[in-house]
Design a protein around this motif. Structure first.
Motif, PDB file in Angstrom:
ATOM      1  N   TYR A 390      48.301  36.750  45.355  1.00 49.17           N
ATOM      2  CA  TYR A 390      47.093  35.838  45.682  1.00 49.17           C
ATOM      3  C   TYR A 390      47.455  34.906  46.797  1.00 49.17           C
ATOM      4  N   ILE A 391      48.503  34.400  47.100  1.00 51.29           N
ATOM      5  CA  ILE A 391      48.817  33.643  48.280  1.00 51.29           C
ATOM      6  C   ILE A 391      48.700  34.475  49.478  1.00 51.29           C
ATOM      7  N   LEU A 392      49.281  35.654  49.267  1.00 48.87           N
ATOM      8  CA  LEU A 392      49.306  36.565  50.614  1.00 48.87           C
ATOM      9  C   LEU A 392      47.659  36.986  50.978  1.00 48.87           C
ATOM     10  N   GLN A 393      47.134  37.368  49.981  1.00 47.44           N
ATOM     11  CA  GLN A 393      45.783  37.552  50.123  1.00 47.44           C
ATOM     12  C   GLN A 393      45.007  36.338  50.900  1.00 47.44           C
ATOM     13  N   ARG A 394      45.191  35.169  50.386  1.00 48.08           N
ATOM     14  CA  ARG A 394      44.425  33.848  50.873  1.00 48.08           C
ATOM     15  C   ARG A 394      44.787  33.599  52.442  1.00 48.08           C
ATOM     16  N   PHE A 395      46.346  33.692  52.522  1.00 50.01           N
ATOM     17  CA  PHE A 395      46.848  33.420  53.872  1.00 50.01           C
ATOM     18  C   PHE A 395      45.925  34.665  54.804  1.00 50.01           C
ATOM     19  N   ALA A 396      46.051  35.859  54.456  1.00 48.47           N
ATOM     20  CA  ALA A 396      45.386  36.885  55.487  1.00 48.47           C
ATOM     21  C   ALA A 396      44.117  36.439  55.279  1.00 48.47           C
ATOM     22  N   ASP A 397      43.052  36.186  54.723  1.00 47.97           N
ATOM     23  CA  ASP A 397      41.762  35.384  54.940  1.00 47.97           C
ATOM     24  C   ASP A 397      41.790  34.450  56.026  1.00 47.97           C
ATOM     25  N   ILE A 398      42.640  33.397  55.776  1.00 48.84           N
ATOM     26  CA  ILE A 398      42.846  32.378  56.837  1.00 48.84           C
ATOM     27  C   ILE A 398      43.004  32.883  58.298  1.00 48.84           C
ATOM     28  N   LEU A 399      43.804  33.850  58.472  1.00 49.51           N
ATOM     29  CA  LEU A 399      44.157  34.533  59.746  1.00 49.51           C
ATOM     30  C   LEU A 399      43.023  35.070  60.335  1.00 49.51           C
ATOM     31  N   LEU A 400      42.328  35.714  59.315  1.00 45.30           N
ATOM     32  CA  LEU A 400      40.937  36.543  59.884  1.00 45.30           C
ATOM     33  C   LEU A 400      39.882  35.633  60.342  1.00 45.30           C
ATOM     34  N   ARG A 401      39.887  34.337  59.536  1.00 41.48           N
ATOM     35  CA  ARG A 401      38.716  33.413  59.958  1.00 41.48           C
ATOM     36  C   ARG A 401      39.242  32.682  61.095  1.00 41.48           C
ATOM     37  N   GLN A 402      40.438  32.328  61.428  1.00 38.13           N
ATOM     38  CA  GLN A 402      40.915  31.678  62.597  1.00 38.13           C
ATOM     39  C   GLN A 402      41.208  32.307  63.820  1.00 38.13           C
ATOM     40  N   THR A 403      41.022  33.693  63.832  1.00 38.93           N
ATOM     41  CA  THR A 403      41.364  34.537  64.927  1.00 38.93           C
ATOM     42  C   THR A 403      39.889  35.144  65.315  1.00 38.93           C
ATOM     43  N   ARG A 404      39.973  35.758  66.548  1.00 36.84           N
ATOM     44  CA  ARG A 404      39.000  36.605  67.244  1.00 36.84           C
ATOM     45  C   ARG A 404      39.037  37.993  66.798  1.00 36.84           C
ATOM     46  N   SER A 405      37.930  38.640  67.112  1.00 42.83           N
ATOM     47  CA  SER A 405      37.876  40.106  66.806  1.00 42.83           C
ATOM     48  C   SER A 405      38.752  40.909  67.921  1.00 42.83           C
ATOM     49  N   MET A 406      38.877  40.089  69.024  1.00 43.99           N
ATOM     50  CA  MET A 406      39.685  40.914  69.956  1.00 43.99           C
ATOM     51  C   MET A 406      41.239  40.663  69.676  1.00 43.99           C
ATOM     52  N   ASP A 407      41.540  39.807  68.879  1.00 39.37           N
ATOM     53  CA  ASP A 407      43.072  39.689  68.336  1.00 39.37           C
ATOM     54  C   ASP A 407      43.348  40.455  67.362  1.00 39.37           C
ATOM     55  N   VAL A 408      44.781  40.878  67.363  1.00 38.98           N
ATOM     56  CA  VAL A 408      45.149  41.958  66.361  1.00 38.98           C
ATOM     57  C   VAL A 408      45.852  41.172  65.161  1.00 38.98           C
ATOM     58  N   VAL A 409      45.467  41.161  64.136  1.00 33.42           N
ATOM     59  CA  VAL A 409      46.161  40.759  63.016  1.00 33.42           C
ATOM     60  C   VAL A 409      46.753  41.611  62.212  1.00 33.42           C
ATOM     61  N   SER A 410      48.008  41.561  61.911  1.00 29.75           N
ATOM     62  CA  SER A 410      48.483  42.403  60.979  1.00 29.75           C
ATOM     63  C   SER A 410      49.640  41.909  60.017  1.00 29.75           C
ATOM     64  N   ARG A 411      49.888  42.598  58.739  1.00 24.06           N
ATOM     65  CA  ARG A 411      51.065  42.089  57.938  1.00 24.06           C
ATOM     66  C   ARG A 411      52.261  42.894  58.454  1.00 24.06           C
ATOM     67  N   PHE A 412      53.436  42.238  58.928  1.00 16.21           N
ATOM     68  CA  PHE A 412      54.459  42.949  59.433  1.00 16.21           C
ATOM     69  C   PHE A 412      55.388  43.425  58.276  1.00 16.21           C
ATOM     70  N   GLY A 413      55.222  42.553  56.822  1.00 14.38           N
ATOM     71  CA  GLY A 413      56.318  43.099  56.059  1.00 14.38           C
ATOM     72  C   GLY A 413      56.580  41.763  54.985  1.00 14.38           C
TER      73      GLY A 413
END
Length: 504
Positions: A390-413
């Motif tokens: 749940y924490i990982l998913q919520r943090f992923a949502d924050i990253l998507l909200r706070q970045t631009r479509s041109m940025d690359v957002v990834s889970r590294f591991g």
């Protein structure tokens, strides 16, 4: 006196003899006379068949041939007269085909053969016959039609085979080009004015023109056909229902004759210049997802099997779109993290290579930030792995909200995430990262009615820092990872970049 009587009887008997002889000939036997000045003409002899076939009185034709020429089809009359004049001038045999009007009122094809002979007074007489060749013309037309149909079917099959091959060899990212090629090929083959593909929203309330081909000089509609509400067109909505529920083809033979309840649709199609159209449903995984269509801006006669042919095209499109969607899903599964939906390392590394290449060639700036959720093991131990997810998913949502479509957002591991900020200067990156840390700080994380305190640390590396050494994806990540370690050492909940430690 007796000799004159005998001569008269012989003439009558001779005329009767020739008429009886001519009656056994299927066509019309004749002698045709044309004066030297081309001003008068007649049939000195014409068999009675001329009356049987055309209702013309032979005795009248003996004096004047005009009634025969009035029976010639208007489209053929001029050429017939010219050909007779040419034969009279050259004394070459006269052979011609033309349509003549029968007693029934119908026109049928006849063929004439005759030999000309110049008379002492300069006039010309032709000796010949003409007979009905309608059966041969119909057979000839039938053969031409059969040949044309064979050619059409062979051409259509060749076209479908070529397009099928293109779709079979379709690579990722080329579906749009293949659809455009299909619309162009089909539009030109069927000689229509527009060919297009529409997609439906999930609830069939909106349709979107995704691809369009237009004949040269025909205005495009695609820009005006985005997010079109179907509910505004009640009659068209019924047609869509027929496509979805019954897989029916929509055929409008004449836009001007649409029913009264389709007044809105008729007005729109008339404004677009459409005279008639076909629309065929597109199915993907058994569900109608849109339709393929063609427009004609002029009145035309469609083939009787037009709908069947277009259904073959829509089947090809449906299969290609279904295969492409499956391939996209498989591709997404291979390059996306199944828990968070973010891109994974398999996607990140080639993108970093691309960005490094553009930076080397064009000097494009970018920076990489590595994030780590602080004390994540402790969080897992306290609320369990489901809580950790749940924490990982919520943090992923924050990253998507706070970045631009041109940025690359990834889970590294594990609990580590990487964001590559595109087209930014090194000095702007700390504020972007601090904004993410602040968003995490302000977010309320609650799992099973238990509030969880969450902070994040980050390490930042910029492409500008590799002016004196070769930059590689591994080198960038290694530098960011080292600075993330320094952020942990500095008390967590902060970022470390080339300038040092920064906190929110």
């Amino acid at each position: 006196m007796a000799n004159r009587s005998n001569n008269g009887q012989q003439a009558v008997m001779s005329a009767r003899f020739f008429q009886k002889l001519a009656s056994g000939v299927p066509g019309v036997l004749f002698t045709y006379w044309l004066s030297a000045d081309r001003q008068s003409h007649r049939y000195p002899f014409v068999s009675n068949q001329v009356q049987t076939l055309f209702g013309a009185d032979p005795s009248v034709l003996n004096e004047n041939a005009d009634s025969v020429f009035s029976m010639i089809h208007p489209d053929d009359a001029g050429a017939v007269v010219d050909s007779i004049q040419e034969s009279a001038r050259t004394l070459k045999p006269w052979r011609y085909r033309a349509r003549l009007k029968l007693k029934t009122g119908n026109y049928e094809w006849f063929e004439a053969h005759s030999e000309p002979e110049r008379q002492p007074d300069g006039s010309t007489i032709w000796y010949g016959q003409f007979h009905n060749i309608q059966h041969y013309k119909e057979l000839e037309q039938s053969l031409r039609d059969s040949e044309a149909e064979f050619s059409f079917q062979a051409g259509f099959q060749k076209l479908i085979a070529r397009l099928s091959t293109e779709f079979i060899n379709l690579g990722f990212g080329t579906i749009d080009q293949c659809i455009d090629e299909l619309l162009t090929s089909i539009g030109e083959f069927f000689e229509v004015d527009r060919a297009y593909l529409y997609g439906f929203s999930e609830d069939y309330s909106v349709m979107i023109n995704t691809h369009e081909w237009c004949r040269e000089g025909v205005p495009a509609l695609i820009d005006t056909q985005q997010e079109v509400p179907i509910e505004d067109f009640h009659w068209w909505h019924e047609q869509i229902d027929g496509m979805v529920a019954g897989n029916r083809v929509v055929f409008i033979e004449d836009v001007d004759r649409l029913p009264h309840e389709a007044a809105t649709e008729r007005a729109l199609l008339q404004e677009q210049g459409v005279s008639s159209l076909f629309c065929v449903p597109i199915r993907v995984r058994g569900k109608v997802t849109g339709f393929f269509g063609v427009d004609s801006l002029r009145r035309r006669t469609w083939r009787e099997d037009q709908a069947d042919l277009l259904i073959i095209v829509s089947g090809l499109l449906s299969g290609a779109l279904e295969r492409h969607r499956l391939e996209e899903e498989l591709l997404n599964q291979s390059i996306r993290d199944p828990l968070t939906g973010l891109h994974n390392r398999r996607y990140l590394m080639p993108r970093l290579d691309e960005m490094l290449g553009r930076s080397n060639r064009r000097g494009e700036k970018f920076a990489l930030a590595m994030f780590d959720i602080d004390h994540f093991k402790r969080i897992n131990d306290s609320i369990g792995h489901l809580g950790g997810d749940y924490i990982l998913q919520r943090f992923a949502d924050i990253l998507l909200r706070q970045t631009r479509s041109m940025d690359v957002v990834s889970r590294f591991g594990g609990e580590e995430f990487i964001v590559v900020f595109s087209a930014v200067e090194q000095g702007d990156v700390p504020q972007l990262v601090l904004r993410i840390l602040e968003a995490v700080h302000d977010e309320r994380f609650v799992f099973d009615e238990q509030a969880i305190a969450v902070t994040v640390s980050a390490g930042v590396a910029g492409i500008d820092e590799f002016a004196d050494s070769p930059a590689t994806p591994d080198a960038l990540i290694s530098l960011a990872d080292h600075r993330l370690y320094l952020a942990k050492q500095a008390g967590r909940g902060c970022l470390v970049d080339a300038s040092g430690t920064l906190r929110i």
